[in-house]
Design a protein around this motif. Structure first.
Motif, PDB file in Angstrom:
ATOM      1  N   MET A  32       0.817  -1.206   0.000  1.00 37.01           N
ATOM      2  CA  MET A  32       0.000   0.000   0.000  1.00 37.01           C
ATOM      3  C   MET A  32       0.860   1.269   0.000  1.00 37.01           C
ATOM      4  O   MET A  32       0.511   2.259  -0.599  1.00 37.01           O
ATOM      5  N   TYR A 100       6.635   3.899   8.198  1.00 34.36           N
ATOM      6  CA  TYR A 100       5.778   2.712   8.203  1.00 34.36           C
ATOM      7  C   TYR A 100       6.619   1.438   8.169  1.00 34.36           C
ATOM      8  O   TYR A 100       6.352   0.478   8.893  1.00 34.36           O
ATOM      9  N   GLN A 148      -4.732  29.127  -4.357  1.00 32.20           N
ATOM     10  CA  GLN A 148      -4.256  27.738  -4.358  1.00 32.20           C
ATOM     11  C   GLN A 148      -3.083  27.526  -3.405  1.00 32.20           C
ATOM     12  O   GLN A 148      -3.002  26.488  -2.743  1.00 32.20           O
ATOM     13  N   VAL A 152      -3.026  24.718  -0.482  1.00 31.96           N
ATOM     14  CA  VAL A 152      -1.921  23.776  -0.312  1.00 31.96           C
ATOM     15  C   VAL A 152      -1.368  23.876   1.100  1.00 31.96           C
ATOM     16  O   VAL A 152      -1.173  22.873   1.782  1.00 31.96           O
ATOM     17  N   ASN A 155      -3.596  22.305   3.634  1.00 28.11           N
ATOM     18  CA  ASN A 155      -3.548  20.848   3.544  1.00 28.11           C
ATOM     19  C   ASN A 155      -2.276  20.289   4.175  1.00 28.11           C
ATOM     20  O   ASN A 155      -2.323  19.335   4.953  1.00 28.11           O
ATOM     21  N   ILE A 156      -1.148  20.894   3.860  1.00 32.73           N
ATOM     22  CA  ILE A 156       0.108  20.410   4.444  1.00 32.73           C
ATOM     23  C   ILE A 156       0.059  20.547   5.958  1.00 32.73           C
ATOM     24  O   ILE A 156       0.441  19.638   6.691  1.00 32.73           O
ATOM     25  N   MET A 162      -1.723  15.801  11.644  1.00 35.29           N
ATOM     26  CA  MET A 162      -2.144  14.410  11.737  1.00 35.29           C
ATOM     27  C   MET A 162      -0.967  13.503  12.057  1.00 35.29           C
ATOM     28  O   MET A 162      -1.074  12.584  12.864  1.00 35.29           O
ATOM     29  N   PHE A 166      -0.317  11.100  15.256  1.00 31.83           N
ATOM     30  CA  PHE A 166       0.015   9.683  15.049  1.00 31.83           C
ATOM     31  C   PHE A 166       1.213   9.273  15.905  1.00 31.83           C
ATOM     32  O   PHE A 166       1.173   8.275  16.630  1.00 31.83           O
TER      33      PHE A 166
ATOM     34  N   TRP B  33       7.426  21.459   0.298  1.00 28.79           N
ATOM     35  CA  TRP B  33       7.064  20.111  -0.146  1.00 28.79           C
ATOM     36  C   TRP B  33       7.978  19.583  -1.257  1.00 28.79           C
ATOM     37  O   TRP B  33       8.023  18.394  -1.494  1.00 28.79           O
ATOM     38  N   VAL B  94       0.043   9.096  -1.874  1.00 29.31           N
ATOM     39  CA  VAL B  94       1.375   8.684  -1.438  1.00 29.31           C
ATOM     40  C   VAL B  94       2.379   9.831  -1.567  1.00 29.31           C
ATOM     41  O   VAL B  94       3.230  10.023  -0.721  1.00 29.31           O
ATOM     42  N   PRO B  96       2.053  13.683  -2.473  1.00 29.61           N
ATOM     43  CA  PRO B  96       1.215  14.823  -2.861  1.00 29.61           C
ATOM     44  C   PRO B  96       1.978  15.974  -3.511  1.00 29.61           C
ATOM     45  O   PRO B  96       1.349  16.891  -4.021  1.00 29.61           O
ATOM     46  N   TYR B 100       0.543  19.419  -5.461  1.00 30.38           N
ATOM     47  CA  TYR B 100       0.766  20.779  -4.984  1.00 30.38           C
ATOM     48  C   TYR B 100       1.388  21.639  -6.082  1.00 30.38           C
ATOM     49  O   TYR B 100       1.015  22.782  -6.292  1.00 30.38           O
ATOM     50  N   LEU B 103      -1.152  22.481  -8.654  1.00 32.67           N
ATOM     51  CA  LEU B 103      -2.072  23.520  -8.189  1.00 32.67           C
ATOM     52  C   LEU B 103      -1.429  24.896  -8.308  1.00 32.67           C
ATOM     53  O   LEU B 103      -2.086  25.873  -8.672  1.00 32.67           O
ATOM     54  N   MET B 132      -9.588  -0.128   0.697  1.00 35.64           N
ATOM     55  CA  MET B 132      -8.895  -0.236   1.979  1.00 35.64           C
ATOM     56  C   MET B 132      -9.847  -0.685   3.081  1.00 35.64           C
ATOM     57  O   MET B 132      -9.529  -1.561   3.862  1.00 35.64           O
ATOM     58  N   PHE B 153      -2.080   1.216   9.240  1.00 32.61           N
ATOM     59  CA  PHE B 153      -3.277   1.196   8.413  1.00 32.61           C
ATOM     60  C   PHE B 153      -4.201   2.359   8.751  1.00 32.61           C
ATOM     61  O   PHE B 153      -4.669   3.084   7.872  1.00 32.61           O
ATOM     62  N   ASN B 155      -3.527   5.131  10.118  1.00 33.49           N
ATOM     63  CA  ASN B 155      -2.934   6.401   9.712  1.00 33.49           C
ATOM     64  C   ASN B 155      -3.083   6.641   8.212  1.00 33.49           C
ATOM     65  O   ASN B 155      -3.482   7.719   7.774  1.00 33.49           O
ATOM     66  N   ILE B 156      -2.787   5.635   7.424  1.00 30.84           N
ATOM     67  CA  ILE B 156      -2.920   5.787   5.980  1.00 30.84           C
ATOM     68  C   ILE B 156      -4.370   6.088   5.613  1.00 30.84           C
ATOM     69  O   ILE B 156      -4.649   6.964   4.795  1.00 30.84           O
ATOM     70  N   ALA B 158      -6.596   7.521   7.386  1.00 31.27           N
ATOM     71  CA  ALA B 158      -6.897   8.912   7.734  1.00 31.27           C
ATOM     72  C   ALA B 158      -6.310   9.877   6.705  1.00 31.27           C
ATOM     73  O   ALA B 158      -6.947  10.854   6.303  1.00 31.27           O
ATOM     74  N   GLN B 159      -5.106   9.584   6.257  1.00 25.89           N
ATOM     75  CA  GLN B 159      -4.449  10.436   5.253  1.00 25.89           C
ATOM     76  C   GLN B 159      -5.249  10.443   3.957  1.00 25.89           C
ATOM     77  O   GLN B 159      -5.442  11.496   3.334  1.00 25.89           O
ATOM     78  N   MET B 162      -8.308  12.472   4.378  1.00 29.96           N
ATOM     79  CA  MET B 162      -8.000  13.899   4.364  1.00 29.96           C
ATOM     80  C   MET B 162      -7.754  14.395   2.938  1.00 29.96           C
ATOM     81  O   MET B 162      -8.204  15.478   2.554  1.00 29.96           O
ATOM     82  N   GLN B 163      -7.060  13.582   2.171  1.00 29.59           N
ATOM     83  CA  GLN B 163      -6.765  13.958   0.797  1.00 29.59           C
ATOM     84  C   GLN B 163      -8.048  14.045  -0.024  1.00 29.59           C
ATOM     85  O   GLN B 163      -8.213  14.953  -0.852  1.00 29.59           O
ATOM     86  N   PHE B 166      -9.753  17.191   0.795  1.00 38.05           N
ATOM     87  CA  PHE B 166      -9.010  18.295   0.170  1.00 38.05           C
ATOM     88  C   PHE B 166      -9.429  18.481  -1.287  1.00 38.05           C
ATOM     89  O   PHE B 166      -9.756  19.592  -1.724  1.00 38.05           O
ATOM     90  N   LEU B 170     -11.457  21.626  -3.052  1.00 37.93           N
ATOM     91  CA  LEU B 170     -10.922  22.308  -4.229  1.00 37.93           C
ATOM     92  C   LEU B 170     -11.981  22.387  -5.321  1.00 37.93           C
ATOM     93  O   LEU B 170     -12.179  23.434  -5.957  1.00 37.93           O
TER      94      LEU B 170
END
Lengths: 183, 183
Positions: A32, A100, A148, A152, A155-156, A162, A166, B33, B94, B96, B100, B103, B132, B153, B155-156, B158-159, B162-163, B166, B170
Motif C-alpha cells: 500500500m 511505516y 491555491q 496547499v 492541507n500540508i 495528523m 500519530f 514540499w 502517497v 502529494p 501541490y 495547483l 482499503m 493502516f 494512519n494511511i 486517515a491520510q 484527508m486527501q 481536500f 478544491l
DNA sequence: CCTCCATTACTATACGTTTAGTATTAAACA
DNA sequence: TGTTTAATACTAAACGTATAGTAATGGAGG
C-alpha cells in the motif's frame, strides 16, 4: 527503504530469494505504501551482498534455471537496527513510507530506544508545525498568497498535524505496553 | 515534478537562469514540499533543452563566469499543460508534491479541464478508500494484524480521507469561482 | 501429447536524484 | 588595501529507481 524492507524480511522470516521477497511485498499490506519494483530488489540484493550485509546461502537449480537464496549477516542486522532507529527518529511528514516500514520491523529494537527515537521525531514535527504557523501568519498579513497556495498550505498543515498526532499516539501506546510488561 | 516546476516558473515569470530557479524554489512556499537539489535543476534544464521544450536565450558573461538564461518554448508550454493535467487527475495520496506543484501552476489550464481532472482523481481516491476499508475488515476478522500494522493502516486511512476531503473542497471552490466568473 | 499461458527468476539500460564538490565574483571587515 | 567570507553558477560521479524486457518452467485445456 528498499534496503530496510529486504533486511527486515530476511531477518524476520529467514533466508529468501529475491523473487520471494518480491512476492511478500506484493501480498502484504506494505504494498500500500511501498511500491518496490523487482529491479530495485535485485539491485539492492547485489549491493547488500557486496557490502557483506547479506550472504548468498545457496543456489537452487531447477533445470536450467537458478534461484539465489540470501541470508542476513551480522552486519546486516546491525544496519537494519540503524535504519529502523533513523526512520523512527526523523520526520516522516513528506514521505511517511520509511516510518511505516520502520514500524513494521521495530520489534528488532528495545522499547526505550524506540521511545527515544519517536520522541525525537515528535520534537522535530512540532518544530516544523510552529515554523509553518509563524510563516503563514506573516504571509497572510502581507496578503502574498494566492488561493491555491493557501489551500496547499492548509492541507500540508493538516497533514503535519495528523502525523504529529500519530506519533504521539504511538508513544502513548508503547509506554503503556512497557508498563504492562514490567509488571 | 522538477520538470513541471521548471517549466511552470519559466512560463509564469519569464526567462531565467538555473540559479534563479534554484533561488525561487528555496524562497517560495514550494520548498516546503519540493526539495529540488541544484544538480536536479541543471540536469532537467539540459534535458529540456535537448528536447526543445526550452531554449537557451542568452549567455550573460561576468568576467570569466557565464550565466545561461533559458526561455520556455511552445513545446514546453504544451508539456507543462500535460504535466499539470496529469498531476491533477492522478491520485496524490502517497506523494502529494506533484499535486501541490500542479495547483501552483493550474491557472495555465481552463477551469472546466481542471475540474474534470480533479473529478477523476476524486473517483480514484474514493475507490482506494473503499478498497482499503474492505481489506481491513477482512484482516481484522482474521485477526492477522499486528498492533503496528494496524496503527499504520489507520494512519494511511486517515491520510487518504484527508486527501479526499481536500480534493472535494478544491472542486467546490473552483465551481463557485466559475459561477462567479460567468455572471 | 502438445500447445499455450501464467508463473518464476532475473537482467539491461535509461533515467532522475543526491552527494559533494569546483571555481569565480562580490561584499565585508579590519 | 588585502584578506576572508558569502554568494553565484555550475559540474562530476555515484547511486537508486523505473521501464521494459528475457528466458525458463509448470500447469491447464483441447
Amino acid at each position: 527503504m528498499t534496503r530496510m524492507m529486504i533486511l527486515g524480511l530476511l531477518n524476520n522470516f529467514g533466508s529468501m530469494s529475491g523473487y520471494e521477497i518480491q512476492q511478500m511485498l506484493q501480498s502484504s499490506q506494505t504494498e500500500m505504501w511501498a511500491y518496490v519494483q523487482p529491479a530495485s530488489i535485485y539491485h539492492a540484493l547485489r549491493k547488500l551482498q557486496q557490502e557483506g550485509k547479506i550472504i548468498l546461502e545457496t543456489v537452487e537449480h531447477t533445470g536450467l534455471r537458478a534461484k539465489a537464496i540470501y541470508k542476513i549477516a551480522e552486519d546486516g542486522v546491525l544496519e537494519l537496527r540503524q535504519l529502523i532507529e533513523q526512520s523512527l527518529s526523523k520526520s516522516s511528514v513528506v514521505f511517511p513510507a520509511s516510518l511505516y516500514t520502520a514500524l513494521t520491523f521495530m520489534d528488532e529494537l528495545p522499547v526505550p530506544l524506540i521511545l527515544e527515537a519517536l520522541a525525537k521525531q515528535e520534537r522535530e514535527i512540532a518544530a516544523v508545525m510552529a515554523a509553518m504557523k509563524h510563516g503563514e501568519e506573516m504571509k497572510a498579513q502581507a496578503g502574498a498568497m494566492t488561493v491555491q497556495a493557501e489551500a496547499v498550505f492548509t492541507n500540508i498543515y493538516a497533514q503535519v498535524g495528523m502525523q504529529l498526532e500519530f506519533i504521539r499516539k504511538l508513544i502513548v501506546d508503547l509506554e503503556s505496553r512497557q508498563e504492562g510488561e514490567s509488571l
